[in-house]
Design a protein around this motif. Sequence first.
Motif, PDB file in Angstrom:
ATOM      1  N   THR A 189       0.810  -1.215   0.000  1.00 20.55           N
ATOM      2  CA  THR A 189       0.000   0.000   0.000  1.00 20.55           C
ATOM      3  C   THR A 189       0.842   1.263   0.000  1.00 20.55           C
ATOM      4  O   THR A 189       0.484   2.265  -0.632  1.00 20.55           O
ATOM      5  CB  THR A 189      -0.957  -0.016   1.208  1.00 20.55           C
ATOM      6  OG1 THR A 189      -1.801  -1.170   1.102  1.00 20.55           O
ATOM      7  CG2 THR A 189      -1.817   1.221   1.253  1.00 20.55           C
ATOM      8  N   HIS A 190       1.958   1.243   0.684  1.00 20.09           N
ATOM      9  CA  HIS A 190       2.814   2.431   0.720  1.00 20.09           C
ATOM     10  C   HIS A 190       3.250   2.845  -0.681  1.00 20.09           C
ATOM     11  O   HIS A 190       3.342   4.036  -0.979  1.00 20.09           O
ATOM     12  CB  HIS A 190       4.047   2.179   1.605  1.00 20.09           C
ATOM     13  CG  HIS A 190       4.859   0.991   1.201  1.00 20.09           C
ATOM     14  ND1 HIS A 190       4.468  -0.304   1.475  1.00 20.09           N
ATOM     15  CD2 HIS A 190       6.043   0.884   0.533  1.00 20.09           C
ATOM     16  CE1 HIS A 190       5.371  -1.150   1.006  1.00 20.09           C
ATOM     17  NE2 HIS A 190       6.331  -0.458   0.421  1.00 20.09           N
ATOM     18  N   ASN A 191       3.517   1.875  -1.535  1.00 23.73           N
ATOM     19  CA  ASN A 191       3.911   2.198  -2.906  1.00 23.73           C
ATOM     20  C   ASN A 191       2.727   2.686  -3.735  1.00 23.73           C
ATOM     21  O   ASN A 191       2.865   3.599  -4.552  1.00 23.73           O
ATOM     22  CB  ASN A 191       4.549   0.977  -3.575  1.00 23.73           C
ATOM     23  CG  ASN A 191       5.995   0.797  -3.186  1.00 23.73           C
ATOM     24  OD1 ASN A 191       6.748   1.757  -3.087  1.00 23.73           O
ATOM     25  ND2 ASN A 191       6.395  -0.446  -2.931  1.00 23.73           N
ATOM     26  N   SER A 192       1.559   2.086  -3.543  1.00 22.81           N
ATOM     27  CA  SER A 192       0.381   2.552  -4.275  1.00 22.81           C
ATOM     28  C   SER A 192       0.096   4.009  -3.952  1.00 22.81           C
ATOM     29  O   SER A 192      -0.182   4.815  -4.849  1.00 22.81           O
ATOM     30  CB  SER A 192      -0.838   1.683  -3.938  1.00 22.81           C
ATOM     31  OG  SER A 192      -0.807   0.478  -4.648  1.00 22.81           O
ATOM     32  N   HIS A 193       0.156   4.373  -2.685  1.00 26.10           N
ATOM     33  CA  HIS A 193      -0.069   5.769  -2.313  1.00 26.10           C
ATOM     34  C   HIS A 193       1.006   6.679  -2.913  1.00 26.10           C
ATOM     35  O   HIS A 193       0.708   7.774  -3.416  1.00 26.10           O
ATOM     36  CB  HIS A 193      -0.068   5.912  -0.788  1.00 26.10           C
ATOM     37  CG  HIS A 193      -1.244   5.297  -0.112  1.00 26.10           C
ATOM     38  ND1 HIS A 193      -2.396   4.944  -0.763  1.00 26.10           N
ATOM     39  CD2 HIS A 193      -1.437   4.962   1.209  1.00 26.10           C
ATOM     40  CE1 HIS A 193      -3.263   4.439   0.103  1.00 26.10           C
ATOM     41  NE2 HIS A 193      -2.702   4.434   1.298  1.00 26.10           N
ATOM     42  N   THR A 198       9.287   4.949   3.067  1.00 25.07           N
ATOM     43  CA  THR A 198      10.560   4.628   3.707  1.00 25.07           C
ATOM     44  C   THR A 198      10.343   3.797   4.972  1.00 25.07           C
ATOM     45  O   THR A 198      11.042   2.809   5.221  1.00 25.07           O
ATOM     46  CB  THR A 198      11.327   5.915   4.046  1.00 25.07           C
ATOM     47  OG1 THR A 198      11.623   6.615   2.830  1.00 25.07           O
ATOM     48  CG2 THR A 198      12.623   5.611   4.775  1.00 25.07           C
ATOM     49  N   ALA A 199       9.360   4.209   5.780  1.00 25.85           N
ATOM     50  CA  ALA A 199       9.077   3.478   7.019  1.00 25.85           C
ATOM     51  C   ALA A 199       8.623   2.055   6.713  1.00 25.85           C
ATOM     52  O   ALA A 199       9.058   1.093   7.370  1.00 25.85           O
ATOM     53  CB  ALA A 199       8.007   4.216   7.823  1.00 25.85           C
ATOM     54  N   ALA A 200       7.760   1.901   5.702  1.00 27.79           N
ATOM     55  CA  ALA A 200       7.264   0.564   5.355  1.00 27.79           C
ATOM     56  C   ALA A 200       8.396  -0.320   4.854  1.00 27.79           C
ATOM     57  O   ALA A 200       8.475  -1.506   5.203  1.00 27.79           O
ATOM     58  CB  ALA A 200       6.166   0.676   4.307  1.00 27.79           C
ATOM     59  N   GLU A 201       9.270   0.228   4.048  1.00 35.96           N
ATOM     60  CA  GLU A 201      10.385  -0.551   3.508  1.00 35.96           C
ATOM     61  C   GLU A 201      11.390  -0.923   4.592  1.00 35.96           C
ATOM     62  O   GLU A 201      12.151  -1.881   4.434  1.00 35.96           O
ATOM     63  CB  GLU A 201      11.054   0.224   2.376  1.00 35.96           C
ATOM     64  CG  GLU A 201      10.166   0.294   1.123  1.00 35.96           C
ATOM     65  CD  GLU A 201      10.697   1.221   0.056  1.00 35.96           C
ATOM     66  OE1 GLU A 201      11.647   1.998   0.357  1.00 35.96           O
ATOM     67  OE2 GLU A 201      10.169   1.199  -1.070  1.00 35.96           O
ATOM     68  N   ALA A 202      11.356  -0.192   5.707  1.00 37.60           N
ATOM     69  CA  ALA A 202      12.225  -0.514   6.845  1.00 37.60           C
ATOM     70  C   ALA A 202      11.563  -1.491   7.811  1.00 37.60           C
ATOM     71  O   ALA A 202      12.150  -1.833   8.848  1.00 37.60           O
ATOM     72  CB  ALA A 202      12.615   0.769   7.580  1.00 37.60           C
ATOM     73  N   GLY A 203      10.330  -1.942   7.493  1.00 41.39           N
ATOM     74  CA  GLY A 203       9.677  -2.942   8.323  1.00 41.39           C
ATOM     75  C   GLY A 203       8.428  -2.489   9.052  1.00 41.39           C
ATOM     76  O   GLY A 203       7.724  -3.306   9.654  1.00 41.39           O
ATOM     77  N   MET A 235       0.832   0.532  10.723  1.00 40.34           N
ATOM     78  CA  MET A 235       0.566   1.944  11.014  1.00 40.34           C
ATOM     79  C   MET A 235      -0.888   2.176  11.389  1.00 40.34           C
ATOM     80  O   MET A 235      -1.214   3.142  12.093  1.00 40.34           O
ATOM     81  CB  MET A 235       0.913   2.815   9.802  1.00 40.34           C
ATOM     82  CG  MET A 235       2.371   2.816   9.410  1.00 40.34           C
ATOM     83  SD  MET A 235       2.649   3.834   7.920  1.00 40.34           S
ATOM     84  CE  MET A 235       4.289   3.242   7.435  1.00 40.34           C
ATOM     85  N   LEU A 236      -1.788   1.299  10.909  1.00 41.99           N
ATOM     86  CA  LEU A 236      -3.218   1.469  11.148  1.00 41.99           C
ATOM     87  C   LEU A 236      -3.682   0.941  12.511  1.00 41.99           C
ATOM     88  O   LEU A 236      -4.844   1.106  12.868  1.00 41.99           O
ATOM     89  CB  LEU A 236      -4.009   0.751  10.053  1.00 41.99           C
ATOM     90  CG  LEU A 236      -3.888   1.323   8.636  1.00 41.99           C
ATOM     91  CD1 LEU A 236      -4.594   0.414   7.644  1.00 41.99           C
ATOM     92  CD2 LEU A 236      -4.459   2.735   8.566  1.00 41.99           C
TER      93      LEU A 236
END
Length: 417
Positions: free
Chosen positions: A289-293, A352-357, A363-364
Amino acid sequence: MTRILTALPALLAFAAPAIAQDRAAVVATYADIAAAGYEDSLTKARALQHATRALIETPSAEALEAAKSAWLAARVPYQQTEVFRFGNPIVDDWEGRVNAWPLDEGLIDYVDGGATTGDNQLAALNVIATPRFTLSGEEIDATKITPALLEQTLHEADAIEANVATGYHAIEFLLWGQDLNGTGPGAGDRPWTDYARGENCTNGHCDRRADYLAAATELLVSDLDWMARQWTDDGAARAALTADPDAAIIAMLTGMGSLSYGEQAGERMKLGVMLNDPEEEHDCFSDNTHNSHYYDGLGMRNVYRGEYLRVDGSTVSGPSLADLVAAADAGLAAELDDDLDTTMTRLGRIKTAAEAGFSYDMMLARGNAEGEALIMDAVDALVDQTRSIERAVAALGLDQIGFAGSDSLDSPDAVFQ
């Protein structure tokens, strides 16, 4: 310039044609970027189809991972095309075939603990395990899973939008399976043996699951091929825009404002925070989802600046909305440009945060202040840029635009007052 035009009224005769020519050039850039974006999406969908065929022909853990990687790569150009949706009916009418979400995945395949049907009886169908079933009182022969079965019978069956049988997210589910981690770490974890043959097959019906995956990817390729052709020099989407440059400029700003506000800030981001529900994330099976956004945001900036970086590294660029707005109000043009950069910075922080784990579904989680702050900072930036987009509409002397709103935003009408 104002003094010169006042002193020489005769020059006004040339002003309107010049503006019309400028707007036509901006529209041409917009159509060129759309054409390139859909061509790139088609290219990556074909690569995905090649990878899924390899998985089907020779199932293995490595082949499944390669197919997943191809799916993730295919999302990058496609998400940048979503900005073309809301202002162009030909795109909006088609979009549900390729990017509909959320979906009742129990329609397609097995789910953990069985599916909860609620108002949707087909939510528990599992067509992969069900070669014959009844739909609206009609007996359906699904012994062969074909593109026609998915497209004409299953997709949005019974007029229920959650009956998503085609597109990126159906394929995503077939590759990852359910994400059973809630707001904890981890994406879906479908075993490669769900595509194995004979005694190695897990969860049954591996041949039909492979048939479904093949049919869904074939449809994705054909749908993207159709849309790419709508943006060629003689395509219907391009023709509709070039016939009326002023209406086309409105379409461009409508696409930016509606995606920015009601769709991304509202439906795709704030709603998930309000509900603390990972089922509301856009790419919920793959944790992408982080990439889609991020790439949705980039698509909006592409349209404003009139430039797009293609998957082959080349650039499509030309006269832009930014140029038009700058000619009308240089300060506003710079402000909107800054707003778009701020949005990208904040979406970049989520990425960046998602790619770091720290994945988006984590986050939700209720009470996760850090995650909520990351998402809501981006929501606030999207709302701010929408205000500037509406001011650009006024600066260009265009009719007021009703951007798509969302019940998930507080007092949505207040944004545009």
